[in-house]
Write an enzyme that holds these catalytic residues in place. Structure first.
Site: not given
Ligand code: DQA
Length: 146
Positions: A9-10, A17, A22, A73, A76, A97, A99, A106
């Site tokens: 998501p997002n 964003r 990011y 990725n 959340a 995984e 990020h 964080r």
């Molecule tokens: C994320 C880190 C997550 O905590 C966050 O919710 C994201 C992006 C990252 O790529 O740093 O949406 O996965």
């Protein structure tokens, strides 16, 4: 060899964003980079992004016999989704995984990954470069496994 690059998501909003967290790279640019790394090693990439948790689980199920591994990725859902963890375990695909941000620097709720235990590894905090690293790690794993 074929891999799935999956985003939760997002992450469709990458580039606009929270660029201070990011970066300014868009999802399309990340997808192109991963494809370049994979293609150079003779592997193809299927790209997928969703803002719906069940759709990500469906995609893992649907691609489980189509791809050899996954760069994920999960955004959340990394920190919240037992269902995603169970899906990764169920499909028996190697998953790396990734990020963009260093989740350990964080908020506390980002320190715990519910999926880390069912992934072959985690790349966190390297920004866009993390995707190349994650892709190379996955391909190394697949090539060694034979
Ligand atoms: C994320 C880190 C997550 O905590 C966050 O919710 C994201 C992006 C990252 O790529 O740093 O949406 O996965």
């Amino acid at each position: 060899m074929q891999i799935l690059l999956a985003h939760g998501p997002n992450l469709n909003l990458l580039g606009e964003r929270r660029p201070e967290v990011y970066g300014t790279t868009t999802l399309l640019e990340i997808e192109a980079e991963v494809a370049a790394v994979a293609n150079a090693r003779g592997a193809a990439v299927i790209c997928f992004q969703t803002n719906h948790e069940g759709a990500l689980i469906d995609a893992l199920h649907q691609y489980r016999r189509v791809v050899d591994g996954v760069v994920l990725n999960a955004g959340a859902w990394t920190h919240t989704s037992v269902a995603l963890r169970d899906a990764i375990e169920a499909v028996q695909l190697p998953v790396v995984e990734v990020h963009l941000s260093n989740t350990h620097q964080r908020e506390d709720f980002r320190h715990r990954s519910l999926i880390a235990g069912v992934c072959i590894g985690q790349v966190t905090g390297l920004g866009r470069d993390g995707y190349g690293v994650a892709t190379a790690l996955l391909l190394d794993h697949l090539e060694t496994r034979g």
